[in-house]
Design a protein around this motif. Structure first.
Motif, short mmCIF file in Angstrom:
data_model
loop_
_atom_site.label_atom_id
_atom_site.label_comp_id
_atom_site.label_asym_id
_atom_site.label_seq_id
_atom_site.Cartn_x
_atom_site.Cartn_y
_atom_site.Cartn_z
N HIS A 346 -0.24 -3.15 2.81
CA HIS A 346 -0.81 -3.44 1.50
C HIS A 346 -1.58 -4.76 1.43
N ILE A 347 -1.53 -5.54 2.48
CA ILE A 347 -2.31 -6.79 2.50
C ILE A 347 -3.30 -6.78 3.66
N ALA A 348 -2.78 -6.57 4.88
CA ALA A 348 -3.66 -6.60 6.04
C ALA A 348 -4.70 -5.48 6.01
N THR A 349 -4.27 -4.27 5.66
CA THR A 349 -5.19 -3.13 5.68
C THR A 349 -6.39 -3.31 4.75
N PRO A 350 -6.21 -3.67 3.47
CA PRO A 350 -7.38 -3.89 2.61
C PRO A 350 -8.30 -4.99 3.11
N LEU A 351 -7.71 -6.09 3.59
CA LEU A 351 -8.54 -7.20 4.06
C LEU A 351 -9.31 -6.84 5.32
N GLN A 352 -8.69 -6.07 6.20
CA GLN A 352 -9.35 -5.68 7.44
C GLN A 352 -10.41 -4.61 7.23
N SER A 353 -10.43 -4.02 6.04
CA SER A 353 -11.42 -2.98 5.75
C SER A 353 -12.82 -3.56 5.57
N ASP A 354 -12.92 -4.88 5.38
CA ASP A 354 -14.19 -5.56 5.12
C ASP A 354 -14.79 -5.16 3.77
N ALA A 355 -14.02 -4.49 2.92
CA ALA A 355 -14.49 -4.14 1.58
C ALA A 355 -13.79 -4.99 0.54
N ALA A 356 -12.51 -5.29 0.76
CA ALA A 356 -11.74 -6.15 -0.15
C ALA A 356 -11.70 -7.57 0.43
N GLN A 357 -12.05 -8.54 -0.42
CA GLN A 357 -12.02 -9.93 0.03
C GLN A 357 -10.71 -10.63 -0.33
N THR A 358 -10.03 -10.13 -1.36
CA THR A 358 -8.78 -10.74 -1.79
C THR A 358 -7.77 -9.63 -2.11
N VAL A 359 -6.50 -10.01 -2.20
CA VAL A 359 -5.44 -9.10 -2.59
C VAL A 359 -4.64 -9.75 -3.71
N THR A 360 -4.50 -9.04 -4.82
CA THR A 360 -3.72 -9.54 -5.96
C THR A 360 -2.39 -8.80 -6.00
N LEU A 361 -1.31 -9.54 -5.84
CA LEU A 361 0.04 -8.97 -5.83
C LEU A 361 0.76 -9.31 -7.12
N TRP A 362 1.38 -8.32 -7.71
CA TRP A 362 2.24 -8.59 -8.86
C TRP A 362 3.54 -9.17 -8.32
N SER A 363 3.87 -10.38 -8.74
CA SER A 363 5.09 -11.02 -8.27
C SER A 363 6.22 -10.91 -9.29
N ARG A 364 5.86 -10.66 -10.57
CA ARG A 364 6.86 -10.49 -11.62
C ARG A 364 6.22 -9.76 -12.79
N TRP A 365 6.89 -8.70 -13.28
CA TRP A 365 6.37 -8.01 -14.44
C TRP A 365 7.53 -7.33 -15.18
N GLN A 366 7.29 -7.02 -16.43
CA GLN A 366 8.32 -6.47 -17.29
C GLN A 366 7.85 -5.16 -17.87
N ASN A 367 8.67 -4.09 -17.76
CA ASN A 367 8.25 -2.79 -18.28
C ASN A 367 8.52 -2.69 -19.78
N ASP A 368 8.17 -1.56 -20.37
CA ASP A 368 8.28 -1.42 -21.81
C ASP A 368 9.72 -1.37 -22.31
N LYS A 369 10.67 -1.28 -21.39
CA LYS A 369 12.09 -1.31 -21.77
C LYS A 369 12.70 -2.69 -21.59
N GLY A 370 11.85 -3.65 -21.21
CA GLY A 370 12.34 -5.01 -21.03
C GLY A 370 12.91 -5.31 -19.66
N GLN A 371 12.83 -4.36 -18.75
CA GLN A 371 13.37 -4.57 -17.41
C GLN A 371 12.40 -5.40 -16.57
N VAL A 372 12.89 -6.46 -15.95
CA VAL A 372 12.06 -7.37 -15.17
C VAL A 372 12.05 -6.93 -13.71
N ASN A 373 10.86 -6.87 -13.14
CA ASN A 373 10.67 -6.53 -11.72
C ASN A 373 10.14 -7.77 -11.02
#
Length: 431
Positions: A346-373
């Motif tokens: 999910h990081i090396a493959t997009p960058l090595q494709s020469d199409a994606a220059q950056t990768v944005t990773l979700w490090s913390r998010w909360q669903n509609d039930k209030g559960q934190v990931n």
């Protein structure tokens, strides 16, 4: 024939300006300079001095001798003046002003306004440039959680800062101008902010009624923000499911029917028209959306980046792969081996494709039930996933994440410090 004569004339004029003429020539011509032409020059190219080196020297001496007195004497001629009192002179009498010279910024005529500034009551701001964010708006923006986080991030981390917001709802409610000014004030108030990401899942879940309305939203929002934030970058995030189909026609037909708004040609037009400087492409759907067509996650991802490269989207804007794979409910649960494989997929493959220059990773998010990931442990407890991500220091500038300062893990300073150990860029959520 007339066009041909014009071409011959232009060529002749160009050559004459270079000192190369095409009149009749003979070896005895005192102005001939064919000896200056490089070896192999065609015989029909003839060189002739407009001024020989000796004549050029004499000309220079004429103007430079006696400390350039001849050049001084050749100054501008006396200006032509008209005396309106002379018999027969006609001078207009309906011009504005009083015909007299005045100091800079002073009224031209007694009683006139100074420099075009409107007369305002004491303490009243009666004029505002609609394309300029005011100092009062900036000060107000800095008091928000996003404003405080931007200040903290710029002061204490090396991360590049983006403001992340959603303007689609404001646009549909007819409040784009007001909402755009607020986010522009936030981006303009803090030096070091790169730009604004003004929408997510563009065309995928904002329920625009028509494709024309979607296009108008992108164009008008981009124009509004560019006027308010000259020099800042604009970004958007979207999902384009049909890109994962590759050459599978059944897949493409179904995805185009199911998701008509995020059409690749439409997205490409946004980029070609300069509406966006960065486009984030979500990869969350790649794992399961294509299994009915015999396309696994790896092949779907490969298909997506081949399509992006073939469409040359990366020529018009920076392309970013966006992914929430590393997060799990409560805390990341990947083992060392699983985390290492996720980094490769999910990081090396997009960058090595020469199409994606950056990768944005979700490090913390909360669903509609209030559960934190999280991609890390609760309250920043150590875990295998975060340890693997911290090893990617060589590509840290290419890694970005999202952060909501209104819902900190511990506090802004602590959270931003930990994020900067993995990420070179951060998108700060602004409500």
């Amino acid at each position: 024939m007339r066009q041909r004569l014009r071409q011959v004339f232009v060529i002749g004029l160009t050559l004459s300006l270079l000192g190369i003429g095409v009149p009749a020539w003979s070896e005895d011509d005192p102005r001939g300079c064919n000896d200056q032409l490089p070896a192999g020059t065609p015989s029909y190219v003839v060189c002739r001095w407009l001024a020989t080196p000796e004549e050029a020297l004499e000309t220079a001496k004429f103007w430079l001798d006696n400390d350039g007195q001849n050049m001084i004497d050749a100054g501008p001629r006396n200006p032509i003046t008209i005396d309106c009192e002379e018999p027969g002179a006609v001078c207009p009498t309906d011009s504005e002003g009083d015909g007299e010279m005045h100091d800079v910024d002073s009224p031209d005529v007694p009683g006139a306004q100074d420099g075009g500034t409107p007369e305002c009551r004491t303490g009243e701001q009666c004029y505002t440039d609609p394309n300029t964010v005011t100092e009062a708006e900036k000060a107000s923006a800095m008091e928000t959680p996003a404003g405080q986080a931007a200040k903290q991030a710029v002061a204490d981390t090396p991360m590049r800062i983006w403001i992340d917001t959603e303007l689609a709802d404001d646009y549909k409610a007819g409040k784009l101008a007001e909402a755009a000014r607020k986010v522009a004030a936030l981006a303009a108030a803090q030096p070091g902010v790169v730009g604004v990401r003004f929408t997510s899942q563009l065309g995928f879940n904002q329920a625009f009624a028509t494709a024309d309305e979607l296009d108008k939203f992108v164009a008008e929002t981009s124009a509004t923000l560019r006027a308010l934030l000259p020099g800042k970058k604009l970004a958007a995030h979207t999902v384009v499911p049909v890109l994962g189909c590759g050459a599978n026609e059944a897949c493409k037909t179904q995805m185009s029917k199911q998701y008509p708004m995020p059409d690749p040609d439409r997205v490409g037009a946004w980029l070609a028209n300069g509406y966006l400087d960065q486009l984030g492409l979500d990869s969350g759907h790649l794992a399961t959306a294509y299994t009915g067509y015999g396309i696994d996650a790896a092949e779907a991802q490969r298909n997506q980046w081949i399509e992006v490269g073939a469409r040359a989207w990366d020529v018009y804007a920076q392309i970013s792969a966006e992914d929430a794979t590393f997060t799990s409910a409560g805390a990341a649960r990947l083992t060392d081996e699983q985390a290492a494989q996720a980094v490769a997929d999910h990081i090396a493959t997009p960058l090595q494709s020469d199409a994606a220059q950056t990768v944005t990773l979700w490090s913390r998010w909360q669903n509609d039930k209030g559960q934190v990931n999280r991609a890390y442990g609760e309250k920043w407890a150590a875990n295998a996933t975060w340890d693997q991500l911290k090893k990617l220091s060589s590509i840290r500038p290419r890694l970005a994440t999202l952060y909501d300062p209104a819902q900190p893990e511990v506090d802004m300073a602590t959270d931003l410090k930990h994020l900067s150990e993995v990420f070179g860029q951060v998108y700060l959520h602004a409500a």
